[in-house]
Motif scaffolding. Structure first.
Motif, PDB file in Angstrom:
ATOM      1  N   PHE A 211     -15.466   9.233  -8.118  1.00  0.00           N
ATOM      2  CA  PHE A 211     -14.034   9.044  -7.903  1.00  0.00           C
ATOM      3  C   PHE A 211     -13.846   8.663  -6.441  1.00  0.00           C
ATOM      4  CE2 PHE A 211      -9.686  10.452  -7.022  1.00  0.00           C
ATOM      5  CZ  PHE A 211      -9.022   9.944  -8.130  1.00  0.00           C
ATOM      6  N   GLY A 212     -13.113   7.596  -6.195  1.00  0.00           N
ATOM      7  CA  GLY A 212     -12.945   7.126  -4.824  1.00  0.00           C
ATOM      8  C   GLY A 212     -11.486   7.028  -4.409  1.00  0.00           C
ATOM      9  N   ARG A 213     -11.306   7.040  -3.105  1.00  0.00           N
ATOM     10  CA  ARG A 213      -9.988   6.786  -2.512  1.00  0.00           C
ATOM     11  C   ARG A 213     -10.183   5.847  -1.337  1.00  0.00           C
ATOM     12  NH1 ARG A 213      -9.450  12.466  -3.464  1.00  0.00           N
ATOM     13  NH2 ARG A 213      -7.929  12.782  -5.130  1.00  0.00           N
ATOM     14  N   ARG A 214      -9.203   4.986  -1.099  1.00  0.00           N
ATOM     15  CA  ARG A 214      -9.230   4.088   0.054  1.00  0.00           C
ATOM     16  C   ARG A 214      -7.866   4.100   0.715  1.00  0.00           C
ATOM     17  NH1 ARG A 214     -13.426   4.088  -1.735  1.00  0.00           N
ATOM     18  NH2 ARG A 214     -15.145   2.630  -1.680  1.00  0.00           N
ATOM     19  N   LEU A 215      -7.879   4.107   2.044  1.00  0.00           N
ATOM     20  CA  LEU A 215      -6.671   3.883   2.810  1.00  0.00           C
ATOM     21  C   LEU A 215      -6.872   2.535   3.496  1.00  0.00           C
ATOM     22  CD1 LEU A 215      -4.356   6.087   4.660  1.00  0.00           C
ATOM     23  CD2 LEU A 215      -5.404   4.273   6.004  1.00  0.00           C
ATOM     24  N   ILE A 216      -6.039   1.577   3.120  1.00  0.00           N
ATOM     25  CA  ILE A 216      -6.167   0.198   3.600  1.00  0.00           C
ATOM     26  C   ILE A 216      -4.957  -0.106   4.464  1.00  0.00           C
ATOM     27  CG2 ILE A 216      -6.384  -2.218   2.896  1.00  0.00           C
ATOM     28  CD1 ILE A 216      -7.339  -1.003   0.086  1.00  0.00           C
ATOM     29  N   TYR A 217      -5.221  -0.570   5.675  1.00  0.00           N
ATOM     30  CA  TYR A 217      -4.173  -0.831   6.652  1.00  0.00           C
ATOM     31  C   TYR A 217      -3.996  -2.332   6.812  1.00  0.00           C
ATOM     32  CZ  TYR A 217      -1.768  -0.788  11.163  1.00  0.00           C
ATOM     33  OH  TYR A 217      -0.867  -0.976  12.170  1.00  0.00           O
ATOM     34  N   SER A 218      -2.751  -2.759   6.919  1.00  0.00           N
ATOM     35  CA  SER A 218      -2.438  -4.166   7.119  1.00  0.00           C
ATOM     36  C   SER A 218      -1.378  -4.298   8.211  1.00  0.00           C
ATOM     37  CB  SER A 218      -1.898  -4.755   5.811  1.00  0.00           C
ATOM     38  OG  SER A 218      -1.343  -6.029   6.034  1.00  0.00           O
ATOM     39  N   HIS A 219      -1.381  -5.434   8.897  1.00  0.00           N
ATOM     40  CA  HIS A 219      -0.347  -5.696   9.904  1.00  0.00           C
ATOM     41  C   HIS A 219       1.038  -5.585   9.276  1.00  0.00           C
ATOM     42  CE1 HIS A 219       2.303  -8.305  12.352  1.00  0.00           C
ATOM     43  NE2 HIS A 219       1.674  -7.702  13.350  1.00  0.00           N
ATOM     44  N   HIS A 220       1.178  -6.164   8.075  1.00  0.00           N
ATOM     45  CA  HIS A 220       2.438  -6.047   7.335  1.00  0.00           C
ATOM     46  C   HIS A 220       2.198  -6.415   5.874  1.00  0.00           C
ATOM     47  CE1 HIS A 220       2.382 -10.352   8.524  1.00  0.00           C
ATOM     48  NE2 HIS A 220       2.844 -10.522   7.295  1.00  0.00           N
ATOM     49  N   ILE A 221       3.085  -5.946   5.016  1.00  0.00           N
ATOM     50  CA  ILE A 221       3.102  -6.364   3.613  1.00  0.00           C
ATOM     51  C   ILE A 221       4.556  -6.693   3.307  1.00  0.00           C
ATOM     52  CG2 ILE A 221       2.666  -5.758   1.197  1.00  0.00           C
ATOM     53  CD1 ILE A 221       0.662  -3.642   2.201  1.00  0.00           C
ATOM     54  N   ILE A 222       4.863  -7.991   3.257  1.00  0.00           N
ATOM     55  CA  ILE A 222       6.241  -8.399   2.979  1.00  0.00           C
ATOM     56  C   ILE A 222       6.361  -9.445   1.868  1.00  0.00           C
ATOM     57  CG2 ILE A 222       7.334  -7.766   5.162  1.00  0.00           C
ATOM     58  CD1 ILE A 222       6.781 -10.560   6.196  1.00  0.00           C
ATOM     59  N   SER A 223       5.325 -10.258   1.683  1.00  0.00           N
ATOM     60  CA  SER A 223       5.380 -11.333   0.678  1.00  0.00           C
ATOM     61  C   SER A 223       5.643 -10.770  -0.719  1.00  0.00           C
ATOM     62  CB  SER A 223       4.050 -12.091   0.686  1.00  0.00           C
ATOM     63  OG  SER A 223       3.853 -12.773  -0.528  1.00  0.00           O
ATOM     64  N   LYS A 224       6.705 -11.277  -1.357  1.00  0.00           N
ATOM     65  CA  LYS A 224       7.018 -10.829  -2.727  1.00  0.00           C
ATOM     66  C   LYS A 224       5.865 -11.152  -3.681  1.00  0.00           C
ATOM     67  CE  LYS A 224      12.123 -10.959  -2.802  1.00  0.00           C
ATOM     68  NZ  LYS A 224      12.189  -9.908  -1.825  1.00  0.00           N
ATOM     69  N   THR A 225       5.221 -12.281  -3.495  1.00  0.00           N
ATOM     70  CA  THR A 225       4.094 -12.669  -4.345  1.00  0.00           C
ATOM     71  C   THR A 225       2.931 -11.704  -4.167  1.00  0.00           C
ATOM     72  OG1 THR A 225       4.740 -14.987  -4.180  1.00  0.00           O
ATOM     73  CG2 THR A 225       2.483 -14.548  -4.889  1.00  0.00           C
ATOM     74  N   LYS A 226       2.595 -11.406  -2.919  1.00  0.00           N
ATOM     75  CA  LYS A 226       1.487 -10.485  -2.638  1.00  0.00           C
ATOM     76  C   LYS A 226       1.802  -9.095  -3.184  1.00  0.00           C
ATOM     77  CE  LYS A 226      -0.784 -11.466   1.158  1.00  0.00           C
ATOM     78  NZ  LYS A 226      -1.007 -11.623   2.601  1.00  0.00           N
ATOM     79  N   ARG A 227       3.036  -8.647  -2.994  1.00  0.00           N
ATOM     80  CA  ARG A 227       3.436  -7.327  -3.494  1.00  0.00           C
ATOM     81  C   ARG A 227       3.314  -7.270  -5.014  1.00  0.00           C
ATOM     82  NH1 ARG A 227       9.041  -6.817  -0.366  1.00  0.00           N
ATOM     83  NH2 ARG A 227       9.463  -5.363  -2.045  1.00  0.00           N
ATOM     84  N   ARG A 228       3.782  -8.315  -5.691  1.00  0.00           N
ATOM     85  CA  ARG A 228       3.678  -8.370  -7.155  1.00  0.00           C
ATOM     86  C   ARG A 228       2.214  -8.362  -7.581  1.00  0.00           C
ATOM     87  NH1 ARG A 228       4.955 -13.780  -8.620  1.00  0.00           N
ATOM     88  NH2 ARG A 228       2.723 -13.997  -8.345  1.00  0.00           N
ATOM     89  N   ASP A 229       1.379  -9.145  -6.877  1.00  0.00           N
ATOM     90  CA  ASP A 229      -0.031  -9.243  -7.240  1.00  0.00           C
ATOM     91  C   ASP A 229      -0.770  -7.927  -6.997  1.00  0.00           C
ATOM     92  OD1 ASP A 229       0.432 -11.841  -8.021  1.00  0.00           O
ATOM     93  OD2 ASP A 229      -0.498 -12.749  -6.241  1.00  0.00           O
ATOM     94  N   ILE A 230      -0.401  -7.210  -5.926  1.00  0.00           N
ATOM     95  CA  ILE A 230      -1.023  -5.902  -5.652  1.00  0.00           C
ATOM     96  C   ILE A 230      -0.631  -4.903  -6.739  1.00  0.00           C
ATOM     97  CG2 ILE A 230      -0.957  -3.909  -4.084  1.00  0.00           C
ATOM     98  CD1 ILE A 230      -0.855  -5.995  -1.750  1.00  0.00           C
ATOM     99  N   LEU A 231       0.638  -4.906  -7.150  1.00  0.00           N
ATOM    100  CA  LEU A 231       1.083  -4.016  -8.232  1.00  0.00           C
ATOM    101  C   LEU A 231       0.328  -4.320  -9.527  1.00  0.00           C
ATOM    102  CD1 LEU A 231       4.912  -3.958  -7.487  1.00  0.00           C
ATOM    103  CD2 LEU A 231       3.359  -1.996  -7.369  1.00  0.00           C
ATOM    104  N   ARG A 232       0.169  -5.605  -9.844  1.00  0.00           N
ATOM    105  CA  ARG A 232      -0.554  -6.010 -11.059  1.00  0.00           C
ATOM    106  C   ARG A 232      -2.019  -5.590 -10.972  1.00  0.00           C
ATOM    107  NH1 ARG A 232      -4.054  -9.483 -11.413  1.00  0.00           N
ATOM    108  NH2 ARG A 232      -3.411 -10.649  -9.575  1.00  0.00           N
ATOM    109  N   LEU A 233      -2.645  -5.862  -9.824  1.00  0.00           N
ATOM    110  CA  LEU A 233      -4.059  -5.555  -9.653  1.00  0.00           C
ATOM    111  C   LEU A 233      -4.324  -4.046  -9.705  1.00  0.00           C
ATOM    112  CD1 LEU A 233      -6.887  -6.718  -9.126  1.00  0.00           C
ATOM    113  CD2 LEU A 233      -6.370  -6.602  -6.671  1.00  0.00           C
ATOM    114  N   SER A 234      -3.445  -3.255  -9.094  1.00  0.00           N
ATOM    115  CA  SER A 234      -3.636  -1.795  -9.130  1.00  0.00           C
ATOM    116  C   SER A 234      -3.573  -1.304 -10.580  1.00  0.00           C
ATOM    117  CB  SER A 234      -2.607  -1.078  -8.257  1.00  0.00           C
ATOM    118  OG  SER A 234      -1.311  -1.220  -8.788  1.00  0.00           O
ATOM    119  N   SER A 235      -2.683  -1.891 -11.363  1.00  0.00           N
ATOM    120  CA  SER A 235      -2.581  -1.533 -12.777  1.00  0.00           C
ATOM    121  C   SER A 235      -3.837  -1.959 -13.544  1.00  0.00           C
ATOM    122  CB  SER A 235      -1.331  -2.179 -13.382  1.00  0.00           C
ATOM    123  OG  SER A 235      -1.281  -1.952 -14.761  1.00  0.00           O
TER     124      SER A 235
END
Length: 124
Positions: free
Chosen positions: A11-35
């Motif tokens: 079982f793993g956990r990751r804390l991933i840091y980014s300068h920013h997360i604002i792109s609606k496309t990227k946010r949608r894709d991250i939600l899809r990928l996490s699912s």
């Protein structure tokens, strides 16, 4: 009841840091990928951006391998944990997050991590 040998899963956990997360496309894709990867955690949008995911180690790795190929100003894994889970231990029994949520308030993420014993991961 199967006679197959007990398989050890990680079982793993990751804390991933980014300068920013604002792109609606990227946010949608991250939600899809996490699912798709059956991961739970948080995506803290805005400046800075933060993603905390948890699930089977191979799913955490697949998730990060995918998103790191995308265009980012800055993206890095700041912290990670792994623990062996044996036999019938359900992945869902050791999760600290119920779902994967998009949120815009860092203190909400910090408070949740503190409550569930992940403060040291969050502080990385």
């Amino acid at each position: 009841q199967s006679n197959e040998p007990m398989e050890s899963k990680v079982f793993g956990r990751r804390l991933i840091y980014s300068h920013h997360i604002i792109s609606k496309t990227k946010r949608r894709d991250i939600l899809r990928l996490s699912s798709d990867c059956k991961l739970t955690g948080y995506m803290k949008i805005g400046w800075p951006g933060l993603i905390i995911v948890e699930g089977l180690e191979e799913d955490c790795l697949s998730f990060y391998d995918e998103i790191r190929r995308w265009a980012w100003q800055y993206l890095v894994v700041r912290g990670e944990t792994r623990e062996n889970i044996k036999g019938d231990a359900a992945v869902d029994d050791i999760r600290c997050f119920d779902s994967f949520q998009e949120i815009d308030d860092m203190s909400t993420v910090a408070d949740h991590c503190r409550r569930v014993g992940l403060e040291s991961l969050f502080m990385t």
